[in-house]
Design a protein around this motif. Sequence first.
Motif, PDB file in Angstrom:
ATOM      1  N   THR A  91       0.832  -1.211   0.000  1.00 47.36           N
ATOM      2  CA  THR A  91       0.000   0.000   0.000  1.00 47.36           C
ATOM      3  C   THR A  91       0.862   1.254   0.000  1.00 47.36           C
ATOM      4  O   THR A  91       0.592   2.220  -0.739  1.00 47.36           O
ATOM      5  CB  THR A  91      -0.919  -0.017   1.230  1.00 47.36           C
TER       6      THR A  91
ATOM      7  N   LEU B 130       2.358   1.775  -3.491  1.00 46.13           N
ATOM      8  CA  LEU B 130       1.378   2.285  -4.454  1.00 46.13           C
ATOM      9  C   LEU B 130       1.079   3.757  -4.218  1.00 46.13           C
ATOM     10  O   LEU B 130       0.940   4.542  -5.173  1.00 46.13           O
ATOM     11  CB  LEU B 130       0.090   1.461  -4.368  1.00 46.13           C
TER      12      LEU B 130
ATOM     13  N   HIS C 216      -0.547   8.890 -13.248  1.00 49.02           N
ATOM     14  CA  HIS C 216      -0.747   7.432 -13.150  1.00 49.02           C
ATOM     15  C   HIS C 216      -2.238   7.106 -13.205  1.00 49.02           C
ATOM     16  O   HIS C 216      -3.081   7.893 -12.751  1.00 49.02           O
ATOM     17  CB  HIS C 216      -0.142   6.913 -11.847  1.00 49.02           C
TER      18      HIS C 216
ATOM     19  N   LEU D 103      -4.882   2.088  -9.795  1.00 42.16           N
ATOM     20  CA  LEU D 103      -4.369   2.246  -8.448  1.00 42.16           C
ATOM     21  C   LEU D 103      -5.437   1.890  -7.416  1.00 42.16           C
ATOM     22  O   LEU D 103      -5.160   1.177  -6.433  1.00 42.16           O
ATOM     23  CB  LEU D 103      -3.898   3.683  -8.241  1.00 42.16           C
TER      24      LEU D 103
ATOM     25  N   ARG E  60      -5.984  -1.927  -7.274  1.00 45.31           N
ATOM     26  CA  ARG E  60      -4.907  -2.628  -6.587  1.00 45.31           C
ATOM     27  C   ARG E  60      -4.936  -2.355  -5.079  1.00 45.31           C
ATOM     28  O   ARG E  60      -4.705  -3.253  -4.269  1.00 45.31           O
ATOM     29  CB  ARG E  60      -3.559  -2.226  -7.174  1.00 45.31           C
ATOM     30  N   LEU E  61      -5.223  -1.103  -4.698  1.00 41.22           N
ATOM     31  CA  LEU E  61      -5.342  -0.787  -3.278  1.00 41.22           C
ATOM     32  C   LEU E  61      -6.512  -1.529  -2.641  1.00 41.22           C
ATOM     33  O   LEU E  61      -6.431  -1.965  -1.477  1.00 41.22           O
ATOM     34  CB  LEU E  61      -5.516   0.714  -3.081  1.00 41.22           C
TER      35      LEU E  61
END
Length: 402
Positions: free
Chosen positions: A198, A201, A211, A216, A219-220
Amino acid sequence: MSAAPRRPARSRTGRLSSVGDAGDAPSGGAQQRQIGGFRLSVRLKLTLSYAGFLMVAGVLLLAVVWVFLLRYVPENPQFVSAGGGRPGPNVPSRSDLQEAFVPKATLVLAFLLMFGLVGGWLLAGRMLAPLARITDATRLAGRGSLAHRIRMDGPRDEFRELADAFDTMLGQVEAQVAEQQRFAANASHELRTPLAVTQTLLEVARNDPDHDQRELVERLTVVNGRAIDLTEALLLLSRADRRSFARGPVDLSLLAEEAAETLLPLAERRGVGIGTTGDPATTIGSDALLLQMTTNLVHNAVVHNLPGGGSVWVATAVRGHDAVLTVENTGSALAPHLVATLVEPFQRGSARIRGDHSGVGLGLAIVRSIVDAHDGTLHLEPRAGGGLRVTVHLPVAAGTNG
């Protein structure tokens, strides 16, 4: 004018205590009895008890002699004729016997007192010697040395049983402390991974404003979900270890059907078939924990299986005084030494499986804790054709023996 604060007085042990505090007074039940600042140890108490009992016995014996013998001696002296007109020997009076008896009785009592004190002190020391060894071992354990054992020899008396029980307790505590330390280290390692991911990221997003925010966030979400699953698993494991749950009748066959129905979508996506069979098997325990146990077993069997053609079999039965739950699955061959470690926290039977249902390595550890909390047994063994067979034995509810 404000009152001056009281100066703390330093006690004889070197600790600071406030003068006049009522809470500092020693309680009679927790402290040894003291007379004029002199502490009565157990050895001294036993010595005084032995000497006291010996003195009482001596006094009673002398009293018996006095009451039942001397009372029949006449008070006035009498002359007995020896015949032939000659006077006989003088018969002693009660006063004469008292004068001869009292000094000797006093010496006897003084001897009994000294003999009781010396002999009682030696005897009490010999009897309390095993207790001193137990006390030393307790102090060592209190300082953190759990590897020490008393190993007392001699006859199996109360002290020997106490020492053996203390050694057994130390062994259990040492094993639990080692397991907790290992568990804490593994839990810290497992929790550090999603937190580190975390942080990485977030740093990438901060350094690169262009980005892809959607990627993001996804994925988080996955990483955060894994951290939540791990935390919930740790809380569930702690709850099972504390045995803080209500108990009631639970039918394992209904839990097996519910777990299979819940995990059916996951099994279908992986191409694994689930079959449930068996008779009602009622035990006494927590419905929520036993459902979690069954779900973990079925989930483990689905995830660690042959993709696109594997099978899972869930069966329940009553055997003697046990309610039995069996979960089998196909899969790769497992070595016996590997199977024995699967119930340890954060141990996985194969390489970590990627995906939404990879687990956190606590599934079988939670199962073992739940089984132990319900006074049951857990047995794992590799199947001949590959895969794993897990058997859970729980005490059957009264009136449902097969």
